[in-house]
Design an enzyme around this catalytic site. Structure first.
Site, PDB file in Angstrom:
ATOM      1  N   SER A 219      13.370 -46.646  13.162  1.00 53.28           N
ATOM      2  CA  SER A 219      13.441 -45.488  12.285  1.00 53.28           C
ATOM      3  C   SER A 219      13.652 -44.220  13.123  1.00 53.28           C
ATOM      4  O   SER A 219      14.627 -44.134  13.851  1.00 53.28           O
ATOM      5  CB  SER A 219      12.197 -45.416  11.398  1.00 53.28           C
ATOM      6  OG  SER A 219      12.383 -44.533  10.311  1.00 53.28           O
ATOM      7  N   GLU A 334      16.655 -51.299   3.054  1.00 50.65           N
ATOM      8  CA  GLU A 334      16.154 -50.181   3.860  1.00 50.65           C
ATOM      9  C   GLU A 334      15.440 -49.107   3.042  1.00 50.65           C
ATOM     10  O   GLU A 334      14.767 -48.253   3.596  1.00 50.65           O
ATOM     11  CB  GLU A 334      17.301 -49.522   4.635  1.00 50.65           C
ATOM     12  CG  GLU A 334      17.745 -50.293   5.862  1.00 50.65           C
ATOM     13  CD  GLU A 334      16.750 -50.231   7.000  1.00 50.65           C
ATOM     14  OE1 GLU A 334      15.710 -49.560   6.866  1.00 50.65           O
ATOM     15  OE2 GLU A 334      17.008 -50.868   8.032  1.00 50.65           O
ATOM     16  N   HIS A 429      12.421 -51.596   5.027  1.00 44.23           N
ATOM     17  CA  HIS A 429      12.281 -50.705   6.177  1.00 44.23           C
ATOM     18  C   HIS A 429      10.916 -50.937   6.828  1.00 44.23           C
ATOM     19  O   HIS A 429       9.886 -50.961   6.158  1.00 44.23           O
ATOM     20  CB  HIS A 429      12.413 -49.262   5.699  1.00 44.23           C
ATOM     21  CG  HIS A 429      12.570 -48.241   6.779  1.00 44.23           C
ATOM     22  ND1 HIS A 429      13.721 -48.102   7.509  1.00 44.23           N
ATOM     23  CD2 HIS A 429      11.723 -47.295   7.252  1.00 44.23           C
ATOM     24  CE1 HIS A 429      13.585 -47.114   8.372  1.00 44.23           C
ATOM     25  NE2 HIS A 429      12.375 -46.607   8.246  1.00 44.23           N
TER      26      HIS A 429
END
Length: 455
Positions: A219, A334, A429
């Site tokens: 990230s 995601e 994610h």
């Protein structure tokens, strides 16, 4: 032409650290053995080796505390200490926002520390991996239990996790600060560079190879990997790179703020605090500054003119990035709550399609509808979530991979993480992180479907 794609299953991401992870047998050191390590700043003593022979060294300062007059200064060398410093307790997290879905953690400005997990020494120095945590440059810490490096180090690689300044403490730009040092706004990235320099200088003492350092992150940590690949300041500090769910931008809009935009944001914060000068801002207590700076638009990396002299995408397009092997990829889903406010309007299917047509053009709507169907409201909500995840992460990842393949003449690898199980029911994610570190903790973000009424 896209790079080769492979699909890691289970712990395959942990095994795919560009061949830096080597097999290692259990250690033979007795539990009472706590090796004293000599660094450039003084001696350290960590924890006793675990069952796999891995010793941990936590809370190691890699730069002077950025407090007082050092707030919004480039990281300074660590003052030397005398005697043996106990390195058994992680340092506090840097100031920022509270981490969603996680218990509150202690925060401090005195936070520039790193943690090291060292496997048993062998006949040759070990490969080193340096982890940059995620959190949108707003929250997180290298000391988070998710990132405990013991299990990964047991595979024969030396693991380093880093804290770096976040939010306004790490990325505030201000005209007074420009006058002091010629550029402002990139302190958090400078911290990461200082940590890499510390690792190169000291990691041999822990059994690591300073010539074989892989920089990896997820990230915001992956965005930082791409940003440092585009920064001349980081030249030669790492030899391989891994970007998990992030590329070389810091936001879902695919653009990084200019220095002018960052200055506008910084002066606006100073005006809200009735303190127009940098010295006045430095005098504000850290807790007060943190509260004031986390209620508006988030502070993050910008083209500061020092760490980042140009748009990272432009640097990659010119082939001026760090020419190192790159592994990058993303998860199948995601989207997660932090991205929700940026999703296209989708209160109704009609509203969603109208917003998409405005963004992508009428000529692309047939293709768009096939990829992001919106016949029902449930389908529309799911498509809005998938789209913002693709815009925030997936598309940008492919662009970075493609540019690096075309301009670097180095190996480029891509992956898509799709693994699910009762433990990890959605390949969302952050869901790949436990498999990298081998820490089967609860998922950071619960399985999520994009909500309604977000703009």
């Amino acid at each position: 032409m896209y790079p080769r794609v492979f699909r890691p299953l289970r712990a395959a991401l942990g095994a795919a650290l560009l061949t830096t992870v080597l097999a290692a047998g259990p250690g033979t050191a007795a539990a009472q053995d706590r090796v004293v390590i000599t660094t450039a700043s003084g001696q350290l003593q960590g924890t006793a080796p675990d069952a796999n022979g891995v010793s941990a060294y936590r809370g190691i300062p890699y730069a002077a505390p950025p407090t007082g007059t050092l707030r919004w200064k480039s990281p300074q060398p660590v003052p030397r200490w005398s005697g043996i410093r106990q390195a058994t307790t992680p340092g506090p997290a840097c100031y920022g926002t509270s981490q969603p879905g996680a218990p509150a953690t202690a925060m401090s400005e005195d936070c520039l520390t790193l943690n090291i997990w060292a496997p048993p020494r062998g006949s040759q120095p070990k490969a080193v991996v340096v982890w940059l945590h995620g959190g949108g440059f707003q929250f997180g810490s290298g000391s988070d239990p998710k990132y405990n490096g013991a299990a990964l180090a047991a595979r024969g690689v030396l693991v380093v996790n880093v804290n770096y300044r976040l939010g306004a403490f790490g990325f505030l730009a201000h005209p007074d600060l420009d006058k002091e040092a010629g550029a402002s706004g990139g302190y958090g990235l400078q911290d990461q560079i200082a940590a890499l320099r510390w690792v190169q200088q000291n990691i041999a003492s822990f059994g690591g190879n300073p010539g074989n350092i892989t920089l990896f992150g997820e990230s915001a940590g992956a965005h930082a990997v791409g940003l440092l690949m585009s920064s001349p300041q980081a030249t030669g500090l790492f030899s391989k790179a891994i970007a998990q769910s992030g590329s070389f931008w810091d936001n879902q809009k695919g653009s990084i703020p200019t220095h002018t935009e960052a200055l506008t944001q910084g002066t606006a914060l100073a005006a809200r605090l009735n303190t127009p000068t940098a010295d006045g801002l430095r005098a504000i207590p850290a807790t007060q500054l943190n509260t004031a700076s986390t209620t508006g638009a988030p502070f993050g990396p910008s083209i500061d003119g020092h760490v980042l002299a140009d748009s990272p995408a432009a640097v990659f397009a010119r082939g001026q990035q760090q020419r190192v092997p790159l592994l990058a990829g993303y998860t199948a889903a995601e989207n997660f709550p932090v991205f929700d406010p940026f999703a296209l309007p989708h209160d109704t299917p009609t509203e969603f399609r109208a917003a998409a047509e405005k963004l992508f053009g009428a000529a692309r709507m047939s293709e768009f509808n096939a990829l992001y169907p919106s016949t029902t409201q449930a389908q529309t909500d799911a498509s809005a979530g998938q789209l913002i995840g693709d815009m925030a992460i997936t598309e940008q990842t492919w662009e970075m991979l493609g540019l690096h393949q075309r301009t670097s003449a180095r190996d480029v690898y891509a992956y898509k993480f799709t693994y699910t199980s009762p433990y990890s029911p959605v390949a969302a994610h952050v869901s790949d992180v436990p498999f990298v570190f081998g820490n089967l903790l609860p998922q950071f973000f619960a399985p999520h479907s994009t909500g309604r009424n977000h703009r």
